[in-house]
Design an enzyme around this catalytic site. Structure first.
Site, PDB file in Angstrom:
ATOM      1  CG  ASP A 155       5.669   2.905   4.608  1.00  0.00           C
ATOM      2  OD1 ASP A 155       5.534   3.365   3.454  1.00  0.00           O
ATOM      3  OD2 ASP A 155       4.710   2.474   5.282  1.00  0.00           O
TER       4      ASP A 155
ATOM      5  CE  LYS B 188      -2.971   4.178   1.250  1.00  0.00           C
ATOM      6  NZ  LYS B 188      -2.067   4.077   2.389  1.00  0.00           N
TER       7      LYS B 188
ATOM      8  CE1 TYR C  14      -1.955   3.825   6.951  1.00  0.00           C
ATOM      9  CE2 TYR C  14      -0.997   1.692   7.461  1.00  0.00           C
ATOM     10  CZ  TYR C  14      -2.057   2.458   7.012  1.00  0.00           C
ATOM     11  OH  TYR C  14      -3.210   1.839   6.633  1.00  0.00           O
TER      12      TYR C  14
ATOM     13  NE  ARG D 155      -0.837 -20.388  -1.639  1.00  0.00           N
ATOM     14  CZ  ARG D 155      -0.169 -21.534  -1.523  1.00  0.00           C
ATOM     15  NH1 ARG D 155       1.148 -21.514  -1.351  1.00  0.00           N
ATOM     16  NH2 ARG D 155      -0.807 -22.687  -1.565  1.00  0.00           N
TER      17      ARG D 155
HETATM   18  C1  LIG Z   1      -1.806   3.142   3.380  1.00  0.00           C
HETATM   19  C2  LIG Z   1      -0.455   2.955   3.932  1.00  0.00           C
HETATM   20  C3  LIG Z   1       0.002   1.679   4.302  1.00  0.00           C
HETATM   21  C4  LIG Z   1      -0.876   0.448   4.229  1.00  0.00           C
HETATM   22  O1  LIG Z   1      -1.218   0.136   2.919  1.00  0.00           O
HETATM   23  P1  LIG Z   1      -2.584  -0.621   2.506  1.00  0.00           P
HETATM   24  O2  LIG Z   1      -2.416  -0.755   1.033  1.00  0.00           O
HETATM   25  O3  LIG Z   1      -3.711   0.262   2.925  1.00  0.00           O
HETATM   26  O4  LIG Z   1      -2.593  -1.920   3.232  1.00  0.00           O
HETATM   27  C5  LIG Z   1       1.297   1.583   4.781  1.00  0.00           C
HETATM   28  N1  LIG Z   1       2.092   2.658   4.907  1.00  0.00           N
HETATM   29  C6  LIG Z   1       1.682   3.898   4.569  1.00  0.00           C
HETATM   30  C7  LIG Z   1       2.610   5.053   4.741  1.00  0.00           C
HETATM   31  C8  LIG Z   1       0.394   4.087   4.067  1.00  0.00           C
HETATM   32  O5  LIG Z   1      -0.008   5.319   3.746  1.00  0.00           O
END
Ligand SMILES: *Cc1c(COP(=O)(O)O)cnc(C)c1O
Length: 369
Positions: free
Chosen positions: A166, A191, A96, A45
């Protein structure tokens, strides 16, 4: 070791590889939970060599120190956990959905004070952030591709407020918020970084001593990435530059095609010269990204028919992969509650041949109309 004087695209390919005679070029999958005492890491961990290879390459690409998480939202949670009880968090009124749900829940439980702002109003953001514990930004925003002026906000905000971006939509080959004054960058590596719709993972990238605080939360709360996921996400980073190059070029063509089509009323893409975010994007991004959204003539029903009619674009959520996706955002209650237009269609452009993508949209628009 990679030469810091080489280009980012070169370092994405060469970074994080074991060094020395006989070393494997590709960092192996360290499927392991415990370590003999005496080294830096004692238990799975706390660390893993496969995670570390991924973190080395991502950290270098963003210009900070990366900490990998089990998902993008786990990364967001670890960052929001830095806000002290009752502290104010400033965020765009539309962002998001998963982040918004978490912010609302924390606000409803009086754990934070939530201040929502217009992401395009720089003065408004800076004003709202006075005395706040955290300023949470997303640029370009989901799903309307609004642009936040990172340089101005980074300069004018109170340095006591943690500035978080983000940057999932842009990826580090297109935008590097730490260079513009951000303290923390958050990614859903699910993504663009992973890039193949085959894993969930997240990452936090920071400047200064914040990485230690983030790492302590990963270890203490347990949102650790899987080893296979880290291996695959590193493989995704190797090709990120070339994938984004193709996807952005195709996104530009698609945006221009849609903007000229009488069956479409509005197109949101910062690469279009008359888009409100265009000049800002030219200044703070290396390209305009692979995401765009638009409104077809005919309202919600047409938007739904359109998404059901494509054959090359998959009708599915998510983004940033090699495969192009199309989605009617109105399906999400949270999206509607943020004021997203019910007839909005969002697309994530992949790396298929752009002619096929445009032909697919052309056919689907005819079916939907
Ligand atoms: C998908 C997404 C998240 C969350 O990510 P996960 O891997 O699905 O938990 C956060 N911010 C943005 C802009 C996203 O597109």
């Amino acid at each position: 070791m990679t030469d810091p004087d080489t280009h980012r695209a070169t370092r994405l390919v060469g970074g994080g590889r074991p060094d020395g005679p006989g070393a494997p070029l590709t960092p192996p999958l360290h499927l392991n939970s415990t370590y003999r005492f005496g080294g830096e890491v004692g238990y799975g961990r706390s660390g893993n060599p496969t995670w570390h290879a991924f973190e080395e390459v991502l950290g270098d690409a963003e210009g900070g120190e990366a900490v990998a998480f089990s998902s993008g939202l786990a990364a967001c949670t670890a960052v929001l956990d830095l806000v002290p009880l009752g502290g104010a968090v400033v965020a765009p009124r539309r962002l998001y959905m998963g982040t918004m749900l978490q912010l609302r829940e924390r606000a409803e439980e009086s754990r934070i004070e939530l201040r929502l702002v217009d992401p395009t109003d720089t003065e408004g953001i800076v004003d709202a952030a006075r005395g706040a514990a955290m300023l949470w930004l997303e640029t370009p925003t989901n799903p309307l591709l609004e642009m936040v002026d990172l340089g101005s906000v980074g300069e004018e905000r109170d340095p006591a407020t943690l500035l978080v971006v983000d940057s999932t939509f842009a990826t580090p080959v297109v935008q590097r918020p730490l260079e513009r004054g951000a303290d923390i960058v958050v990614h859903s590596a699910t993504k663009g970084i992973g890039g193949h719709a085959d894993l969930l993972m997240g990452a936090v990238v920071t400047r200064g001593d914040l990485a230690e605080r983030i790492r302590a939360r990963r270890e203490g709360y347990g949102a650790v990435p899987g080893v296979l996921e880290a291996f695959l996400a590193l493989r995704g980073l190797r090709t990120l530059d070339v994938r984004m190059e193709r996807a952005q070029r195709s996104a530009q063509r698609i945006a221009e095609y849609l903007a000229d089509d009488p069956r479409v009323t509005t197109v949101h893409y910062p690469g279009l010269p008359d888009d409100p975010g265009h000049s800002l994007a030219l200044d703070q991004m290396d390209g305009f990204g692979s995401m765009l959204s638009f409104v077809p003539v005919g309202g919600e029903a047409a938007a739904q028919r359109l998404c059901a009619a494509t054959r090359v674009f998959a009708n599915a959520t998510s983004l940033g992969g090699v495969e192009s996706l199309i989605e009617w955002r109105g399906r999400h209650e949270t999206e509607r509650s943020m004021g997203t237009p019910g007839d909005l269609v969002r697309i994530s452009v992949g790396i298929e041949h752009p002619d096929d993508l445009i032909a697919d949209l052309d056919r689907a628009l005819a079916t939907a109309g």
